[in-house]
Design a protein around this motif. Structure first.
Motif, PDB file in Angstrom:
ATOM      1  N   GLY A  38     -35.718  62.608  18.291  1.00 27.69           N
ATOM      2  CA  GLY A  38     -35.161  61.577  17.416  1.00 27.69           C
ATOM      3  C   GLY A  38     -34.722  62.080  16.063  1.00 27.69           C
ATOM      4  O   GLY A  38     -33.978  61.396  15.356  1.00 27.69           O
ATOM      5  N   ASP A  39     -35.178  63.275  15.665  1.00 25.32           N
ATOM      6  CA  ASP A  39     -34.768  63.822  14.374  1.00 25.32           C
ATOM      7  C   ASP A  39     -33.277  64.134  14.389  1.00 25.32           C
ATOM      8  O   ASP A  39     -32.695  64.447  15.425  1.00 25.32           O
ATOM      9  CB  ASP A  39     -35.553  65.093  14.049  1.00 25.32           C
ATOM     10  N   LEU A  40     -32.681  64.059  13.220  1.00 24.91           N
ATOM     11  CA  LEU A  40     -31.247  64.284  13.064  1.00 24.91           C
ATOM     12  C   LEU A  40     -30.980  65.699  12.586  1.00 24.91           C
ATOM     13  O   LEU A  40     -31.809  66.321  11.925  1.00 24.91           O
ATOM     14  CB  LEU A  40     -30.678  63.280  12.062  1.00 24.91           C
ATOM     15  N   SER A  41     -29.764  66.179  12.895  1.00 27.91           N
ATOM     16  CA  SER A  41     -29.372  67.512  12.480  1.00 27.91           C
ATOM     17  C   SER A  41     -27.849  67.556  12.364  1.00 27.91           C
ATOM     18  O   SER A  41     -27.155  66.615  12.723  1.00 27.91           O
ATOM     19  CB  SER A  41     -29.869  68.542  13.501  1.00 27.91           C
ATOM     20  N   VAL A  42     -27.363  68.693  11.865  1.00 30.36           N
ATOM     21  CA  VAL A  42     -25.929  68.929  11.731  1.00 30.36           C
ATOM     22  C   VAL A  42     -25.646  70.334  12.249  1.00 30.36           C
ATOM     23  O   VAL A  42     -26.347  71.286  11.883  1.00 30.36           O
ATOM     24  CB  VAL A  42     -25.475  68.813  10.252  1.00 30.36           C
ATOM     25  N   CYS A  43     -24.652  70.481  13.101  1.00 31.31           N
ATOM     26  CA  CYS A  43     -24.269  71.802  13.594  1.00 31.31           C
ATOM     27  C   CYS A  43     -23.756  72.640  12.427  1.00 31.31           C
ATOM     28  O   CYS A  43     -22.879  72.200  11.681  1.00 31.31           O
ATOM     29  CB  CYS A  43     -23.198  71.680  14.674  1.00 31.31           C
ATOM     30  N   ILE A  44     -24.287  73.831  12.292  1.00 35.48           N
ATOM     31  CA  ILE A  44     -23.886  74.719  11.199  1.00 35.48           C
ATOM     32  C   ILE A  44     -22.480  75.279  11.410  1.00 35.48           C
ATOM     33  O   ILE A  44     -21.840  75.716  10.467  1.00 35.48           O
ATOM     34  CB  ILE A  44     -24.920  75.852  11.003  1.00 35.48           C
ATOM     35  N   ASP A  45     -21.977  75.219  12.636  1.00 31.78           N
ATOM     36  CA  ASP A  45     -20.650  75.759  12.920  1.00 31.78           C
ATOM     37  C   ASP A  45     -19.549  74.720  12.732  1.00 31.78           C
ATOM     38  O   ASP A  45     -18.577  74.975  12.037  1.00 31.78           O
ATOM     39  CB  ASP A  45     -20.597  76.334  14.334  1.00 31.78           C
ATOM     40  N   CYS A  46     -19.717  73.539  13.340  1.00 29.62           N
ATOM     41  CA  CYS A  46     -18.629  72.534  13.292  1.00 29.62           C
ATOM     42  C   CYS A  46     -18.970  71.312  12.451  1.00 29.62           C
ATOM     43  O   CYS A  46     -18.125  70.440  12.259  1.00 29.62           O
ATOM     44  CB  CYS A  46     -18.260  72.091  14.707  1.00 29.62           C
ATOM     45  N   ALA A  47     -20.218  71.225  11.969  1.00 28.93           N
ATOM     46  CA  ALA A  47     -20.708  70.089  11.179  1.00 28.93           C
ATOM     47  C   ALA A  47     -20.816  68.811  12.003  1.00 28.93           C
ATOM     48  O   ALA A  47     -20.886  67.719  11.450  1.00 28.93           O
ATOM     49  CB  ALA A  47     -19.872  69.868   9.924  1.00 28.93           C
ATOM     50  N   GLY A  48     -20.851  68.942  13.328  1.00 29.14           N
ATOM     51  CA  GLY A  48     -21.044  67.773  14.182  1.00 29.14           C
ATOM     52  C   GLY A  48     -22.436  67.202  13.978  1.00 29.14           C
ATOM     53  O   GLY A  48     -23.401  67.930  13.756  1.00 29.14           O
ATOM     54  N   LEU A  49     -22.528  65.884  14.054  1.00 26.34           N
ATOM     55  CA  LEU A  49     -23.808  65.211  13.872  1.00 26.34           C
ATOM     56  C   LEU A  49     -24.585  65.244  15.178  1.00 26.34           C
ATOM     57  O   LEU A  49     -24.051  64.940  16.244  1.00 26.34           O
ATOM     58  CB  LEU A  49     -23.569  63.764  13.422  1.00 26.34           C
ATOM     59  N   LEU A  50     -25.865  65.613  15.075  1.00 27.63           N
ATOM     60  CA  LEU A  50     -26.701  65.828  16.248  1.00 27.63           C
ATOM     61  C   LEU A  50     -28.008  65.061  16.124  1.00 27.63           C
ATOM     62  O   LEU A  50     -28.438  64.713  15.025  1.00 27.63           O
ATOM     63  CB  LEU A  50     -27.033  67.318  16.395  1.00 27.63           C
ATOM     64  N   GLN A  51     -28.645  64.860  17.283  1.00 32.31           N
ATOM     65  CA  GLN A  51     -29.978  64.288  17.319  1.00 32.31           C
ATOM     66  C   GLN A  51     -30.781  65.041  18.369  1.00 32.31           C
ATOM     67  O   GLN A  51     -30.268  65.355  19.445  1.00 32.31           O
ATOM     68  CB  GLN A  51     -29.924  62.805  17.669  1.00 32.31           C
ATOM     69  N   PHE A  52     -32.030  65.357  18.043  1.00 33.89           N
ATOM     70  CA  PHE A  52     -32.891  66.046  18.994  1.00 33.89           C
ATOM     71  C   PHE A  52     -33.384  65.059  20.044  1.00 33.89           C
ATOM     72  O   PHE A  52     -33.866  63.983  19.713  1.00 33.89           O
ATOM     73  CB  PHE A  52     -34.096  66.688  18.294  1.00 33.89           C
ATOM     74  N   GLY A  53     -33.249  65.459  21.309  1.00 29.69           N
ATOM     75  CA  GLY A  53     -33.746  64.661  22.414  1.00 29.69           C
ATOM     76  C   GLY A  53     -34.953  65.324  23.043  1.00 29.69           C
ATOM     77  O   GLY A  53     -35.549  66.256  22.478  1.00 29.69           O
ATOM     78  N   LYS A  54     -35.294  64.875  24.234  1.00 29.26           N
ATOM     79  CA  LYS A  54     -36.441  65.412  24.975  1.00 29.26           C
ATOM     80  C   LYS A  54     -36.293  66.924  25.140  1.00 29.26           C
ATOM     81  O   LYS A  54     -35.217  67.421  25.433  1.00 29.26           O
ATOM     82  CB  LYS A  54     -36.513  64.733  26.338  1.00 29.26           C
ATOM     83  N   GLY A  55     -37.376  67.651  24.928  1.00 27.02           N
ATOM     84  CA  GLY A  55     -37.349  69.106  25.022  1.00 27.02           C
ATOM     85  C   GLY A  55     -36.598  69.752  23.877  1.00 27.02           C
ATOM     86  O   GLY A  55     -36.244  70.926  23.941  1.00 27.02           O
ATOM     87  N   LEU A  56     -36.339  68.986  22.819  1.00 27.16           N
ATOM     88  CA  LEU A  56     -35.574  69.417  21.647  1.00 27.16           C
ATOM     89  C   LEU A  56     -34.164  69.866  22.009  1.00 27.16           C
ATOM     90  O   LEU A  56     -33.573  70.707  21.335  1.00 27.16           O
ATOM     91  CB  LEU A  56     -36.318  70.496  20.852  1.00 27.16           C
ATOM     92  N   VAL A  57     -33.627  69.276  23.055  1.00 25.07           N
ATOM     93  CA  VAL A  57     -32.223  69.500  23.410  1.00 25.07           C
ATOM     94  C   VAL A  57     -31.387  68.634  22.476  1.00 25.07           C
ATOM     95  O   VAL A  57     -31.653  67.437  22.314  1.00 25.07           O
ATOM     96  CB  VAL A  57     -31.964  69.124  24.885  1.00 25.07           C
ATOM     97  N   VAL A  58     -30.395  69.248  21.829  1.00 23.64           N
ATOM     98  CA  VAL A  58     -29.557  68.479  20.911  1.00 23.64           C
ATOM     99  C   VAL A  58     -28.495  67.709  21.687  1.00 23.64           C
ATOM    100  O   VAL A  58     -27.984  68.176  22.707  1.00 23.64           O
ATOM    101  CB  VAL A  58     -28.888  69.356  19.827  1.00 23.64           C
ATOM    102  N   GLN A  59     -28.192  66.539  21.182  1.00 23.20           N
ATOM    103  CA  GLN A  59     -27.133  65.716  21.746  1.00 23.20           C
ATOM    104  C   GLN A  59     -26.297  65.184  20.594  1.00 23.20           C
ATOM    105  O   GLN A  59     -26.749  65.142  19.456  1.00 23.20           O
ATOM    106  CB  GLN A  59     -27.743  64.583  22.571  1.00 23.20           C
ATOM    107  N   ALA A  60     -25.078  64.810  20.909  1.00 22.98           N
ATOM    108  CA  ALA A  60     -24.214  64.228  19.885  1.00 22.98           C
ATOM    109  C   ALA A  60     -24.868  62.948  19.383  1.00 22.98           C
ATOM    110  O   ALA A  60     -25.406  62.160  20.172  1.00 22.98           O
ATOM    111  CB  ALA A  60     -22.834  63.940  20.463  1.00 22.98           C
ATOM    112  N   LEU A  61     -24.848  62.743  18.090  1.00 20.67           N
ATOM    113  CA  LEU A  61     -25.402  61.530  17.510  1.00 20.67           C
ATOM    114  C   LEU A  61     -24.488  60.369  17.876  1.00 20.67           C
ATOM    115  O   LEU A  61     -23.299  60.368  17.552  1.00 20.67           O
ATOM    116  CB  LEU A  61     -25.529  61.677  15.992  1.00 20.67           C
TER     117      LEU A  61
END
Length: 95
Positions: A38-61
């Motif tokens: 559920g934590d939020l993040s930002v891709c350091i390469d493209c600045a896409g908005l991300l959210q951590f899912g199960k297993g800390l797999v990132v998904q598009a916010l």
């Protein structure tokens, strides 16, 4: 959760769903041991908005999550936008 950058934590290897960049770490506040689902993040390469899912797999916010943040937690939304702007500025500086 979005907070000031504190330290780098290794995460399971992921690919950014926006650009395919390999992500294997994130910056977290000093008070956190690691990111959580559920934590939020930002891709350091493209600045896409991300959210951590199960297993800390990132998904598009999801757009509905972004809208909900804007309406119910404008402080977190503003911080997320600042991080996104910083990632974009860093990318621009690399050129």
């Amino acid at each position: 959760m979005v907070a000031a950058i504190g330290r780098t934590i290794r995460t399971p290897e992921n690919l950014c769903p926006h650009c395919g960049y390999k992500l294997d770490a994130c910056s977290v506040p000093f008070s956190l041991d690691s990111p959580s689902v559920g934590d939020l993040s930002v891709c350091i390469d493209c600045a896409g908005l991300l959210q951590f899912g199960k297993g800390l797999v990132v998904q598009a916010l999801a757009q509905d999550v972004i809208l909900d943040l804007m309406l119910t937690d404008p402080s977190t939304y503003a911080q997320l936008m600042q991080f996104q702007a910083a990632a974009l500025a860093a990318k621009e500086g690399d050129r």
